[in-house]
Design a protein around this motif. Structure first.
Motif, PDB file in Angstrom:
ATOM      1  N   LEU A   1       1.729  16.299   3.024  1.00  9.05           N
ATOM      2  CA  LEU A   1       2.401  16.453   4.308  1.00  9.05           C
ATOM      3  C   LEU A   1       3.801  17.048   4.144  1.00  9.05           C
ATOM      4  O   LEU A   1       4.238  17.839   4.973  1.00  9.05           O
ATOM      5  N   SER A   2       4.477  16.698   3.066  1.00  5.44           N
ATOM      6  CA  SER A   2       5.810  17.260   2.803  1.00  5.44           C
ATOM      7  C   SER A   2       5.732  18.771   2.628  1.00  5.44           C
ATOM      8  O   SER A   2       6.595  19.509   3.112  1.00  5.44           O
ATOM      9  N   ALA A   3       4.704  19.250   1.955  1.00  8.06           N
ATOM     10  CA  ALA A   3       4.519  20.694   1.774  1.00  8.06           C
ATOM     11  C   ALA A   3       4.301  21.379   3.120  1.00  8.06           C
ATOM     12  O   ALA A   3       4.856  22.456   3.378  1.00  8.06           O
ATOM     13  N   HIS A   4       3.523  20.749   4.003  1.00  7.41           N
ATOM     14  CA  HIS A   4       3.302  21.323   5.335  1.00  7.41           C
ATOM     15  C   HIS A   4       4.575  21.290   6.171  1.00  7.41           C
ATOM     16  O   HIS A   4       4.836  22.205   6.942  1.00  7.41           O
TER      17      HIS A   4
ATOM     18  N   VAL B   1       1.930  10.146  15.236  1.00  6.84           N
ATOM     19  CA  VAL B   1       1.455   9.725  13.932  1.00  6.84           C
ATOM     20  C   VAL B   1       2.697   9.536  13.076  1.00  6.84           C
ATOM     21  O   VAL B   1       3.560  10.405  13.032  1.00  6.84           O
ATOM     22  N   MET B   2       2.814   8.401  12.420  1.00  8.84           N
ATOM     23  CA  MET B   2       3.993   8.118  11.602  1.00  8.84           C
ATOM     24  C   MET B   2       3.597   8.003  10.145  1.00  8.84           C
ATOM     25  O   MET B   2       2.523   7.498   9.825  1.00  8.84           O
ATOM     26  N   LEU B   3       4.481   8.467   9.276  1.00  6.46           N
ATOM     27  CA  LEU B   3       4.263   8.419   7.835  1.00  6.46           C
ATOM     28  C   LEU B   3       5.542   7.918   7.183  1.00  6.46           C
ATOM     29  O   LEU B   3       6.629   8.404   7.489  1.00  6.46           O
ATOM     30  N   ILE B   4       5.418   6.963   6.304  1.00  2.00           N
ATOM     31  CA  ILE B   4       6.584   6.408   5.624  1.00  2.00           C
ATOM     32  C   ILE B   4       6.935   7.319   4.443  1.00  2.00           C
ATOM     33  O   ILE B   4       6.109   7.551   3.567  1.00  2.00           O
ATOM     34  N   VAL B   5       8.154   7.827   4.446  1.00  3.85           N
ATOM     35  CA  VAL B   5       8.630   8.687   3.365  1.00  3.85           C
ATOM     36  C   VAL B   5       9.378   7.852   2.334  1.00  3.85           C
ATOM     37  O   VAL B   5       9.283   8.078   1.138  1.00  3.85           O
TER      38      VAL B   5
ATOM     39  N   LYS C   1       0.838  -1.196   0.000  1.00  6.90           N
ATOM     40  CA  LYS C   1       0.000   0.000   0.000  1.00  6.90           C
ATOM     41  C   LYS C   1       0.875   1.248   0.000  1.00  6.90           C
ATOM     42  O   LYS C   1       1.848   1.314   0.739  1.00  6.90           O
ATOM     43  N   THR C   2       0.534   2.228  -0.835  1.00  7.49           N
ATOM     44  CA  THR C   2       1.225   3.519  -0.864  1.00  7.49           C
ATOM     45  C   THR C   2       0.187   4.635  -0.985  1.00  7.49           C
ATOM     46  O   THR C   2      -0.946   4.401  -1.385  1.00  7.49           O
ATOM     47  N   ASN C   3       0.609   5.851  -0.621  1.00 10.88           N
ATOM     48  CA  ASN C   3      -0.268   7.016  -0.741  1.00 10.88           C
ATOM     49  C   ASN C   3       0.604   8.246  -0.987  1.00 10.88           C
ATOM     50  O   ASN C   3       0.837   9.053  -0.090  1.00 10.88           O
ATOM     51  N   GLU C   4       1.114   8.372  -2.198  1.00 12.55           N
ATOM     52  CA  GLU C   4       2.037   9.454  -2.519  1.00 12.55           C
ATOM     53  C   GLU C   4       1.361  10.825  -2.525  1.00 12.55           C
ATOM     54  O   GLU C   4       2.012  11.835  -2.303  1.00 12.55           O
TER      55      GLU C   4
ATOM     56  N   LEU D   1       3.426  -1.754   4.108  1.00 13.21           N
ATOM     57  CA  LEU D   1       3.137  -0.356   3.820  1.00 13.21           C
ATOM     58  C   LEU D   1       4.362   0.326   3.219  1.00 13.21           C
ATOM     59  O   LEU D   1       5.489   0.048   3.606  1.00 13.21           O
ATOM     60  N   GLY D   2       4.108   1.242   2.270  1.00 14.24           N
ATOM     61  CA  GLY D   2       5.191   1.973   1.619  1.00 14.24           C
ATOM     62  C   GLY D   2       4.958   3.475   1.693  1.00 14.24           C
ATOM     63  O   GLY D   2       4.238   3.964   2.561  1.00 14.24           O
ATOM     64  N   LYS D   3       5.547   4.199   0.762  1.00 14.16           N
ATOM     65  CA  LYS D   3       5.516   5.666   0.739  1.00 14.16           C
ATOM     66  C   LYS D   3       4.112   6.236   0.941  1.00 14.16           C
ATOM     67  O   LYS D   3       3.186   5.845   0.252  1.00 14.16           O
TER      68      LYS D   3
END
Length: 75
Positions: free
Chosen positions: A12-15, A46-50, A3-6, A71-73
Motif C-alpha cells: 500500500l505504501s508503494a501505491h 478503509v484504515m491501515l496502521i502504519v 497482529k501485523t501485516n508488513e 492490531l499493529g503495522k
C-alpha cells in the motif's frame, strides 16, 4: 497477541507514493486514546496502521469492555 501485516503495508505504501494527487490514499496521524471507530456506526473508510498499536474492543450496556485483539503495522 499482536497482529501485523508488513507485506500489505509495503504494498500500500508503494501505491501511495505512485499517486499523482494523493487523493485516493490519505495518511492521517491519530493520537493516543483517540477513537477510530465506534460500535454500531458504519465506517466509510478503509484504515491501515502504519505505526503503533490499536486495541479492538466492544463495550456492553453495563460499560464492561471486552478486548478482541490488538492490531499493529499493516493491519
Amino acid at each position: 497477541m499482536l497482529k501485523t501485516n508488513e507485506t500489505f503495508l509495503s504494498y500500500l505504501s508503494a501505491h501511495y507514493e505512485s499517486q499523482n494527487r494523493k487523493e485516493n490514499i490519505i495518511i492521517k496521524k491519530c493520537g493516543k486514546g483517540e477513537r477510530l471507530l465506534s460500535q454500531n456506526k458504519a465506517s466509510t473508510k478503509v484504515m491501515l496502521i502504519v505505526e503503533g498499536i490499536t486495541k479492538c474492543y466492544f463495550t456492553e450496556d453495563n460499560d464492561k469492555e471486552y478486548i478482541i485483539e490488538f492490531l499493529g503495522k499493516g493491519e
